[in-house]
Design a protein around this motif. Structure first.
Motif, PDB file in Angstrom:
ATOM      1  N   ASP A 148       0.850  -1.197   0.000  1.00 16.89           N
ATOM      2  CA  ASP A 148       0.000   0.000   0.000  1.00 16.89           C
ATOM      3  C   ASP A 148       0.887   1.249   0.000  1.00 16.89           C
ATOM      4  N   HIS A 149       1.266   1.714  -1.188  1.00 13.60           N
ATOM      5  CA  HIS A 149       2.162   2.859  -1.311  1.00 13.60           C
ATOM      6  C   HIS A 149       1.492   4.162  -0.891  1.00 13.60           C
ATOM      7  N   ALA A 150       0.205   4.282  -1.125  1.00  7.81           N
ATOM      8  CA  ALA A 150      -0.486   5.523  -0.759  1.00  7.81           C
ATOM      9  C   ALA A 150      -0.484   5.732   0.753  1.00  7.81           C
ATOM     10  N   THR A 151      -0.625   4.665   1.518  1.00  7.49           N
ATOM     11  CA  THR A 151      -0.549   4.794   2.971  1.00  7.49           C
ATOM     12  C   THR A 151       0.830   5.266   3.397  1.00  7.49           C
ATOM     13  N   ASP A 152       1.873   4.765   2.740  1.00  2.00           N
ATOM     14  CA  ASP A 152       3.231   5.238   3.024  1.00  2.00           C
ATOM     15  C   ASP A 152       3.325   6.749   2.814  1.00  2.00           C
ATOM     16  N   VAL A 153       2.783   7.220   1.703  1.00  2.00           N
ATOM     17  CA  VAL A 153       2.844   8.649   1.388  1.00  2.00           C
ATOM     18  C   VAL A 153       2.093   9.459   2.444  1.00  2.00           C
ATOM     19  N   LEU A 154       0.922   9.002   2.828  1.00  2.00           N
ATOM     20  CA  LEU A 154       0.142   9.731   3.836  1.00  2.00           C
ATOM     21  C   LEU A 154       0.861   9.748   5.184  1.00  2.00           C
ATOM     22  N   ASP A 155       1.541   8.660   5.524  1.00  3.43           N
ATOM     23  CA  ASP A 155       2.323   8.634   6.764  1.00  3.43           C
ATOM     24  C   ASP A 155       3.458   9.656   6.712  1.00  3.43           C
ATOM     25  N   VAL A 156       4.123   9.752   5.560  1.00  6.46           N
ATOM     26  CA  VAL A 156       5.214  10.717   5.416  1.00  6.46           C
ATOM     27  C   VAL A 156       4.676  12.144   5.481  1.00  6.46           C
ATOM     28  N   LEU A 157       3.535  12.398   4.842  1.00  5.57           N
ATOM     29  CA  LEU A 157       2.926  13.729   4.924  1.00  5.57           C
ATOM     30  C   LEU A 157       2.632  14.104   6.372  1.00  5.57           C
TER      31      LEU A 157
ATOM     32  N   ASP B 246      -7.553  16.402   2.586  1.00  9.07           N
ATOM     33  CA  ASP B 246      -7.188  17.368   3.611  1.00  9.07           C
ATOM     34  C   ASP B 246      -5.691  17.400   3.889  1.00  9.07           C
ATOM     35  N   ARG B 247      -4.957  16.361   3.468  1.00  9.34           N
ATOM     36  CA  ARG B 247      -3.512  16.299   3.704  1.00  9.34           C
ATOM     37  C   ARG B 247      -2.700  16.798   2.513  1.00  9.34           C
ATOM     38  N   VAL B 248      -3.380  17.042   1.383  1.00 10.73           N
ATOM     39  CA  VAL B 248      -2.675  17.444   0.153  1.00 10.73           C
ATOM     40  C   VAL B 248      -3.074  18.872  -0.199  1.00 10.73           C
ATOM     41  N   ARG B 249      -2.133  19.787  -0.097  1.00  8.19           N
ATOM     42  CA  ARG B 249      -2.431  21.195  -0.378  1.00  8.19           C
ATOM     43  C   ARG B 249      -2.657  21.415  -1.859  1.00  8.19           C
ATOM     44  N   THR B 250      -1.736  20.914  -2.680  1.00 10.35           N
ATOM     45  CA  THR B 250      -1.901  20.916  -4.135  1.00 10.35           C
ATOM     46  C   THR B 250      -1.316  19.619  -4.672  1.00 10.35           C
ATOM     47  N   LEU B 251      -1.739  19.270  -5.877  1.00 13.13           N
ATOM     48  CA  LEU B 251      -1.285  18.038  -6.517  1.00 13.13           C
ATOM     49  C   LEU B 251      -0.676  18.372  -7.871  1.00 13.13           C
ATOM     50  N   VAL B 252       0.529  17.845  -8.120  1.00 16.55           N
ATOM     51  CA  VAL B 252       1.179  17.989  -9.419  1.00 16.55           C
ATOM     52  C   VAL B 252       1.428  16.592  -9.976  1.00 16.55           C
ATOM     53  N   LEU B 253       0.957  16.355 -11.195  1.00 14.32           N
ATOM     54  CA  LEU B 253       1.140  15.076 -11.879  1.00 14.32           C
ATOM     55  C   LEU B 253       2.062  15.304 -13.066  1.00 14.32           C
ATOM     56  N   ALA B 254       3.270  14.779 -12.996  1.00 21.64           N
ATOM     57  CA  ALA B 254       4.272  14.993 -14.038  1.00 21.64           C
ATOM     58  C   ALA B 254       4.443  13.726 -14.869  1.00 21.64           C
TER      59      ALA B 254
ATOM     60  N   LEU C 195       2.149  18.092  -3.010  1.00 20.95           N
ATOM     61  CA  LEU C 195       2.525  16.732  -3.404  1.00 20.95           C
ATOM     62  C   LEU C 195       2.781  16.698  -4.902  1.00 20.95           C
ATOM     63  N   VAL C 196       3.972  16.222  -5.288  1.00 19.48           N
ATOM     64  CA  VAL C 196       4.379  16.152  -6.690  1.00 19.48           C
ATOM     65  C   VAL C 196       4.730  14.703  -7.019  1.00 19.48           C
ATOM     66  N   GLY C 197       4.026  14.095  -7.956  1.00 24.42           N
ATOM     67  CA  GLY C 197       4.306  12.725  -8.353  1.00 24.42           C
ATOM     68  C   GLY C 197       4.634  12.644  -9.821  1.00 24.42           C
ATOM     69  N   THR C 198       5.726  11.970 -10.155  1.00 23.61           N
ATOM     70  CA  THR C 198       6.092  11.796 -11.557  1.00 23.61           C
ATOM     71  C   THR C 198       5.850  10.353 -11.983  1.00 23.61           C
ATOM     72  N   SER C 199       5.201  10.170 -13.116  1.00 21.68           N
ATOM     73  CA  SER C 199       4.902   8.850 -13.679  1.00 21.68           C
ATOM     74  C   SER C 199       4.145   7.990 -12.658  1.00 21.68           C
ATOM     75  N   TRP C 200       4.699   6.822 -12.276  1.00 19.22           N
ATOM     76  CA  TRP C 200       4.038   5.993 -11.267  1.00 19.22           C
ATOM     77  C   TRP C 200       3.825   6.761  -9.968  1.00 19.22           C
TER      78      TRP C 200
ATOM     79  N   ALA D 160       0.268   9.384  -5.926  1.00 19.16           N
ATOM     80  CA  ALA D 160      -0.171  10.683  -5.408  1.00 19.16           C
ATOM     81  C   ALA D 160      -1.676  10.875  -5.591  1.00 19.16           C
ATOM     82  N   LEU D 161      -2.189  10.450  -6.734  1.00 19.46           N
ATOM     83  CA  LEU D 161      -3.635  10.538  -6.971  1.00 19.46           C
ATOM     84  C   LEU D 161      -4.425   9.759  -5.924  1.00 19.46           C
TER      85      LEU D 161
END
Length: 261
Positions: free
Chosen positions: A69-78, A108-116, A89-94, A99-100
């Motif tokens: 569960d990679h998304a949970t990892d990201v939320l824990d880091v946030l 509520d934990r993501v101020r803005t989202l960038v998809l590269a 939050l900026v995510g490139t490719s995968w 990030a999505l």
């Protein structure tokens, strides 16, 4: 400017600079080092940049299961970066696919989202899912060096500097089977198409004009489907736009963040 690194559970996170925080997520063939050129540009513009090695990549521990569960990892880091305020939050490719999912679960934990140079995922068709899983077999049989030699040239624009092409290839040659297999499975089982119209986080979509991996059309689809999203095509860049044109990308990000504020 400060540079340091921290370990959050099984994950390794590198930090550069001070100021408003931003978390950078790498692609399936990279690691936190792939985000270093962009991190340096953002740090110079007054941002605390955090670069995450996903599970099984770089200095992070291997996942215990292919269905990690990679998304949970990201939320824990946030939450570790700032337990109160949302973070860019900026995510490139995968990394954008992950990030999505994080933004869908916890807007509520993501101020803005960038998809590269990103995508809805590889679960949009059985053929795409099978092709993604087949990459794991190719890595296992060829080994990381040969795998990188065959795939890395597709990631950069024609005429990209040798130094950039070499860095992209070196990052891919450093992939580990456990991390890559879990990332590929996450891609193969994901189709974010249905959730795109429901996203509420301010979003910017970036793509290299010469991207032949996910492609400009896929990024246009993301931008069209996500409410209020905008598409920026990065000149003289391929799929690895954040490594090929980090200054241009950083300028676009800062402009987007200022507008979103």
């Amino acid at each position: 400017m400060t540079a340091d690194a921290a370990v959050t559970g099984h994950l390794h996170v590198a930090r550069l600079g001070t100021g408003e925080p931003v978390l950078l997520l790498h692609g399936i063939g990279g690691n936190a080092n792939s985000c270093a050129p962009l991190a340096a540009e953002l740090a110079a513009r007054g941002h605390a940049t955090y670069r995450l090695d996903a599970a099984g990549y770089g200095r992070s521990a291997d996942p215990v299961d292919v269905r990690h569960d990679h998304a949970t990892d990201v939320l824990d880091v946030l939450d570790d970066i700032d337990p109160v305020r949302p973070v860019h939050l900026v995510g490139t490719s995968w990394g954008g696919v992950v990030a999505l999912e994080a933004a869908r679960r916890r807007p509520d934990r993501v101020r803005t989202l960038v998809l590269a140079d990103s995508t809805r995922g590889s679960g949009t068709s059985p053929e795409r899912a099978a092709a993604m899983r087949d990459r794991v077999r190719a890595l296992r049989e060829a080994g990381a060096d040969r795998f990188a030699a065959e795939r890395a040239p597709k990631l950069t624009a024609p005429g990209a500097p040798v130094a950039v092409r070499s860095r992209v290839a070196a990052d891919m040659a450093a992939v580990r089977l456990a991390g890559y297999a879990a990332a590929a499975e996450a891609m193969a089982t994901t189709d974010h198409g249905p959730i795109l119209p429901t996203l509420t986080v301010p979003t910017l979509v970036l793509v290299g004009e010469h991207d032949v991996v996910t492609g400009v059309a896929e990024s246009q689809l993301l931008a069209d489907a996500i409410p209020g999203a905008r598409l920026v095509v990065v000149a003289d860049a391929g799929h690895a736009a954040i490594q090929e044109q980090p200054r241009t990308v950083a300028c676009e990000l800062v402009r987007f963040w200022e507008g979103a504020a």
